[in-house]
Scaffold this active site. Structure first.
Site, PDB file in Angstrom:
ATOM      1  N   LYS A  17     -49.021 -32.178 -21.652  1.00 26.72           N
ATOM      2  CA  LYS A  17     -50.140 -32.378 -20.732  1.00 26.72           C
ATOM      3  C   LYS A  17     -50.963 -31.106 -20.623  1.00 26.72           C
ATOM      4  O   LYS A  17     -50.437 -29.992 -20.681  1.00 26.72           O
ATOM      5  CB  LYS A  17     -49.620 -32.777 -19.343  1.00 26.72           C
ATOM      6  CG  LYS A  17     -48.916 -34.144 -19.313  1.00 26.72           C
ATOM      7  CD  LYS A  17     -49.902 -35.298 -19.496  1.00 26.72           C
ATOM      8  CE  LYS A  17     -49.225 -36.632 -19.709  1.00 26.72           C
ATOM      9  NZ  LYS A  17     -48.674 -37.216 -18.494  1.00 26.72           N
TER      10      LYS A  17
ATOM     11  N   ASP B 292     -44.970 -37.583 -22.351  1.00 31.94           N
ATOM     12  CA  ASP B 292     -44.402 -36.256 -22.622  1.00 31.94           C
ATOM     13  C   ASP B 292     -42.945 -36.168 -22.170  1.00 31.94           C
ATOM     14  O   ASP B 292     -42.303 -35.136 -22.345  1.00 31.94           O
ATOM     15  CB  ASP B 292     -45.230 -35.169 -21.927  1.00 31.94           C
ATOM     16  CG  ASP B 292     -45.334 -35.377 -20.417  1.00 31.94           C
ATOM     17  OD1 ASP B 292     -45.263 -36.546 -19.958  1.00 31.94           O
ATOM     18  OD2 ASP B 292     -45.473 -34.372 -19.692  1.00 31.94           O
TER      19      ASP B 292
ATOM     20  N   ASP C 274     -33.609 -32.075  -9.966  1.00 37.66           N
ATOM     21  CA  ASP C 274     -34.853 -32.834 -10.048  1.00 37.66           C
ATOM     22  C   ASP C 274     -34.561 -34.336 -10.111  1.00 37.66           C
ATOM     23  O   ASP C 274     -33.787 -34.779 -10.970  1.00 37.66           O
ATOM     24  CB  ASP C 274     -35.578 -32.381 -11.329  1.00 37.66           C
ATOM     25  CG  ASP C 274     -36.998 -32.871 -11.396  1.00 37.66           C
ATOM     26  OD1 ASP C 274     -37.842 -32.305 -10.674  1.00 37.66           O
ATOM     27  OD2 ASP C 274     -37.269 -33.811 -12.173  1.00 37.66           O
ATOM     28  N   ASN C 275     -35.172 -35.096  -9.208  1.00 36.32           N
ATOM     29  CA  ASN C 275     -35.084 -36.560  -9.243  1.00 36.32           C
ATOM     30  C   ASN C 275     -33.679 -37.113  -9.490  1.00 36.32           C
ATOM     31  O   ASN C 275     -33.479 -37.943 -10.387  1.00 36.32           O
ATOM     32  CB  ASN C 275     -35.996 -37.092 -10.372  1.00 36.32           C
ATOM     33  CG  ASN C 275     -37.440 -37.152  -9.922  1.00 36.32           C
ATOM     34  OD1 ASN C 275     -37.727 -37.369  -8.741  1.00 36.32           O
ATOM     35  ND2 ASN C 275     -38.357 -36.966 -10.850  1.00 36.32           N
TER      36      ASN C 275
ATOM     37  N   GLU D 189     -33.385 -33.151  -4.985  1.00 35.31           N
ATOM     38  CA  GLU D 189     -34.808 -33.415  -4.804  1.00 35.31           C
ATOM     39  C   GLU D 189     -35.051 -34.904  -5.032  1.00 35.31           C
ATOM     40  O   GLU D 189     -35.525 -35.316  -6.069  1.00 35.31           O
ATOM     41  CB  GLU D 189     -35.641 -32.577  -5.789  1.00 35.31           C
ATOM     42  CG  GLU D 189     -37.134 -32.672  -5.528  1.00 35.31           C
ATOM     43  CD  GLU D 189     -37.920 -33.414  -6.604  1.00 35.31           C
ATOM     44  OE1 GLU D 189     -39.162 -33.393  -6.532  1.00 35.31           O
ATOM     45  OE2 GLU D 189     -37.314 -34.024  -7.523  1.00 35.31           O
TER      46      GLU D 189
END
Lengths: 677, 677
Positions: free
Chosen positions: A264, A359, A395-396, A424
């Site tokens: 990105k 991505d 993360d997640n 998170e």
């Protein structure tokens, strides 16, 4: 009952070997009946309560048993009856790791006999047979007793029988003596005791799990040369600045090679320009994956130096654990079986239809067998632990299986009980709580979006005054690289001050994403979005740390207040206090001994001066309502003398939108002057 | 997780065979996590709710499974999501006995794909690969499907692939058709489904367990000849009188031979006179024990005739189960090992120090081995069941082991699911609730002593609006042979009317001890005692059933109202309504469809006329606030038209201390007259 009997017996008509007299039920704390551990930090107490009762009228005796999971011997604490058949006892957790606790209870024939003989004695009844019953009980205890006590008890029984013939009061007195009682309790026949059928678990973490101030920053934005990418060395140099603000943890977004395929561009552009640096969460390139330092940031050696510099400054470095891959990640070639394939043979990219994230390739936890994948992912954690990392921001986690996290966290902490995991998961409440139950040490919360007094009061009562607090440790973030709230976008620096002080005083754990935060960066990419304009996720930013708008001094002050006041080191004492203006919120935290009481009053309106009458519960705070007391604003070092529960406050958000009051009691008057400490 | 894993895993680091995606937690109803069964009556519903959620964003599917314990096949009901990850489904219990229920849930790949393809389609994306994913899912379902469906699915997949080439909208439409969806759900691969780890139990009783009016009387007081002992034949003759009052159950104190040794005299005198008849609860003499009819009452044949007469009148006979022995009980000689012996070789009598009950020997449930004792006690129940008895009132169950009751009740109901047990445990709340959990069908309550509006409101909210209602069925008694409350002693006939109407309308199950109750017998043995003067426990009483004070007509009326109004057949709908006078209590019950709503208003002051404004929640009761409605007092057959929520009532206790209103809605106006039905 044994574990297998938890389910109501299908034919229930099975006869037990013998009838237990005592029921132990409703044991607390216990998450989902003991399925999940509760959490504490070393030195904290576990107060255990249970409904304990028996048929009939015999005297009950109950004990709490506890031990570190690694040691075989139980320690025992007698329980005390409270009202309505509720019993209670407390134990401290004294070391990191897993500890077990359970209960035992029985009806005690000797204690029952003791209670009854007193009544009969007082009623002047003939006790010649009853005293023999007591002597028999002591004799049979003697047979169970240790060599040392055996003689004592046997002699005692003899003496009681002897006395009973000529001196019944003397015989009764001897049987009821405290020494005999203690020995009898010690030698109780526990074969018919009820053993609570579960061993409950408490995870004891180090103190940082409960009390921490986090600072998130992008190493690549740490360069002092505008236009130049920062390195881990720049990042290490930036630590002085972070430490000066009083933070405990520096959390770095992923430091691994960033994918090039479908990278990105700036502001999340679908196509990257050649010079674009990409998102650190698109992990993996030909240089390596999750166990590799991005060469543009430096080397593993640089990273270790960063850790060592942090340590000197009293800081810990937290790494990001983002289990997903860029298309260039080595896993994609080496372990295609860890990804889901589309019918055209390509790897399934991340989607939130109709949005596509080409991505990012998610790992497919549903592939069989998933075990090598799990082992590999765990080895990532162990690798960074080996380098010296002890905190991971995950993360997640809600997009990976619950079972995976339970296994990963439990097995890592088994070897490294000092490792902390921050979840998170900005998702639905029950999923967030489930992750905490499964082992995450701390969790992000909805704090970021709770702006009104009613919202904050309701949410923080849920987090701190219900059973949720047994497993869910909140970590409050006013902003993150993904979250620039509407409130921050439109409130200017006062909004940042408000959210900082709320986060730092409502939460023993809190964090900010800087320097965006302290520099009051409030520009969103488009109106209505929570994405930053020129987000650091996709580009390097050069921050002017000396900008006069910077809140770094206020932050340093707030963090110092936090350190100096133990009341702010825990969340469970949080109490909200009435204020007759919806824009003013008032709450306190205190230590158990009430020697440290912090009352925070915040004007939640970033635009206007607001005032209110605030009511403090003097009795609860052990403040004498007839005496004046001092409220010492630790932010401005101003002291006010308050009288009675109801006092007036006024706060101008452009100056300072909050008071953080230390309550000082009047101790004496010297030459007409009140002295407060 | 399996039963053995309920306890938080001691080393938690065990890897599961594969990762379940779905969590099923907080399943309700479930008593103590499923340790105990819930209760229903045949035809009632079980509404099951659970927190169900998964990692990620896939579509969830959840089913409730249920079956009678004796049948192997599960029936399945799809669950519906409610708010905050709570799911819900309902099943009816259609036969007496034990039924099991449990849950399954999974993330459904096809449903997830269906959801996503719609979004992609609407966004105009190229679906050429996505549609193939759907076709693949249908193809693999075809392999799992039944012979019949296999072809349908395979053809469908082919057709979708064919259409996709030239008519993508047609292909998508076909894949999303309801028929395909239904087939796909039916053939879902459940191997990765999460099975809730417990099979929860519901005990379904016959309706009488939920709705019953009891009348307790002493057969020996049923003679029509004053001074002569009544027999079971007299008792059978008295049944007309009881049936005329509309009762369902006639409960008889023990009908067994009464001990002579240490027999108590009239008014509990320590020494009996030769003519004294003793307490029926001092069971056992040379004539026999718990399986013998006291010869002075008659023969087993007489008892069977009594049962048959009762049956003709629509009455059931309940027997007393008092597991204790008089010193003359055959057990004392034949099974000395079932009693506790004192050091002087005598049998331990009952005590509540300093009080002694030397006419009663308690059975010792702690003797080893207790099993023959347990078997013998169960054989008592089975013996009377064999004679035709189906209801037992159990004396003091809280003085026998909990395990014993669970075993006894479960094993008896296994063979005879229509048998009901009423627990007479006037003891601490948690012990009373435990007995209900263990299997008692109904339970005595504290109602007898709850006299004020606040007390009644608090207690009945606990009984009817909390989880306690899942296992504890209240049976409300204003009096018993042991309980002549202060309120009845001092309130005269109005007090009896008040307590009658409260019991009969607050409780779907209630009972009175008569004829003492309907004749308003309020004389206590001594002031401050709850013992009757000239108690029937120790002597025969001749009652003048024609005494004009008798409340028998009112009782008949109340029981008829109960029968005719289904709202009064259950307790769960109980709602209390504000009344601005503490002496006036107002509450309602209704059927689920709100077609039957009974509002009861009681003046709780037996001495004075009281009035109040009563507020009804019109919206909750589905009454149009703009329309008048009729309240039809079923006791006086008077009708009042009320408007709006707030209306005035006034009650003179000397006339009638209560209204029992049936709510009638206005349906139309005919020639200017409102018609209510």
């Amino acid at each position: 009952m044994a574990g297998a009997e938890i389910t109501a017996k299908a034919n229930g008509a099975t006869k037990p070997a013998f009838a237990r007299k005592v029921v132990i039920e409703n044991v607390r704390p216990a998450i989902d009946g003991g399925r999940f551990p509760i959490k504490r930090t070393v030195g904290e107490l576990v107060e255990v309560t249970a409904d304990i009762f028996a048929d009939g009228h015999d005297v009950l005796y109950a004990i709490l048993r506890h031990r570190p999971a690694a040691r075989p011997e139980w320690q025992e604490v007698p329980m005390e009856p409270r009202e309505n058949d509720r019993w209670q006892a407390t134990f401290p957790v004294e070391a990191e790791g897993r500890h077990l606790y359970t209960l035992q209870a029985w009806t005690d024939r000797f204690l029952s006999w003791s209670r009854d003989i007193v009544k009969k004695f007082e009623a002047g009844q003939n006790l010649s047979v009853d005293i023999l019953i007591g002597a028999q009980l002591i004799e049979s205890a003697a047979q169970r007793a240790s060599r040392k006590d055996r003689g004592v008890l046997a002699t005692c029984a003899e003496e009681i029988k002897r006395l009973a013939v000529r001196d019944m009061p003397g015989a009764v007195k001897m049987a009821l003596s405290p020494d005999v009682k203690a020995l009898m309790i010690q030698t109780t026949d526990r074969r018919r005791a009820t053993m609570y059928d579960r061993e409950l678990v408490v995870i004891a973490d180090r103190e940082r799990a409960r009390f921490s101030a986090w600072y998130e920053m992008f190493p690549r934005s740490c360069s002092l040369q505008p236009g130049q990418a920062g390195t881990l060395q720049d990042c290490a140099n930036r630590l002085n600045y972070v430490a000066a603000m009083g933070f405990d943890v520096v959390y770095l977004p992923p430091i691994h090679p960033i994918g090039r395929t479908n990278r990105k561009g700036k502001n999340n552009a679908e196509k990257a320009a050649p010079e674009d640096v990409g998102s650190p969460w698109a992990i993996g390139a030909r240089e390596g994956g999750h166990k590799t330092v991005d060469p543009s940031l430096g080397t593993l050696e640089d990273f270790k130096q960063l850790l060592s510099r942090a340590k000197q400054l009293g800081l810990e470095v937290a790494l990001d654990l983002a289990y997903q891959c860029a298309p260039d990640h080595p896993y994609v070639k080496e372990h295609k079986e860890w990804f889901r394939l589309r019918p055209d043979g390509t790897v399934q990219y991340a989607e939130n239809p109709p949005k596509k994230y080409q991505d990012i390739f998610p790992l497919d936890f549903e592939t069989d067998p998933s075990q090598p994948l799990w082992e590999e992912l765990r080895s990532v954690v162990l690798y960074w632990i080996a380098q010296g990392v002890r905190i991971f921001r995950v993360d997640n986690p809600h997009t990976k299986p619950f079972d995976f996290w339970e296994w990963l966290i439990t097995s890592v902490k088994e070897r490294h009980p000092d490792v902390l995991f921050l979840a998170e998961a900005f998702t639905r409440p029950k999923v967030m709580y489930e992750l905490a139950k499964l082992g995450f040490t701390q969790s992000y919360t909805y704090f970021s979006w709770r702006n009104t007094k009613a919202e904050i009061t309701e949410y923080f009562k849920e987090l701190t005054q219900t059973d949720i607090r047994e497993h869910f440790r909140a970590n409050l973030w006013p902003n993150t690289p993904d979250i620039l709230t509407d409130f921050l976008q439109h409130g200017g620096p006062p909004a940042f001050m408000i959210r900082l002080i709320l986060a730092a005083t409502l939460g023993a754990n809190y964090g900010i994403y800087g320097p965006a935060f302290e520099l009051c960066e409030g520009r969103a990419i488009v109106p209505g979005s929570e994405e930053y304009l020129d987000s650091e996720k996709y580009q390097i930013r050069a921050w002017d740390l000396d900008d006069p708008v910077s809140l770094s001094k206020l932050i340093a002050q707030v963090n110092q207040i936090r350190r100096e006041n133990k009341a702010l080191h825990r969340d469970w004492s949080l109490l909200f206090h009435p204020a007759d203006n919806d824009q003013i919120i008032a709450y306190s935290k205190n230590t158990d001994d009430l020697l440290d009481i912090i009352v925070t009053v915040v004007n939640m309106d970033p635009a206007r001066t607001q005032s209110a009458w605030v009511d403090l519960p003097l009795e609860t705070l052990h403040l004498d309502p007839r005496q004046p007391y001092q409220v010492h604003d630790l932010l401005t070092d101003t002291r006010y003398v308050w009288r009675g529960p109801r006092n007036w406050v006024q706060l101008n958000p452009r100056h300072l939108p909050a008071h953080i009051f230390l309550i000082r009691r009047r101790v004496r008057t010297e030459e007409g002057v009140d002295i407060f400490v």
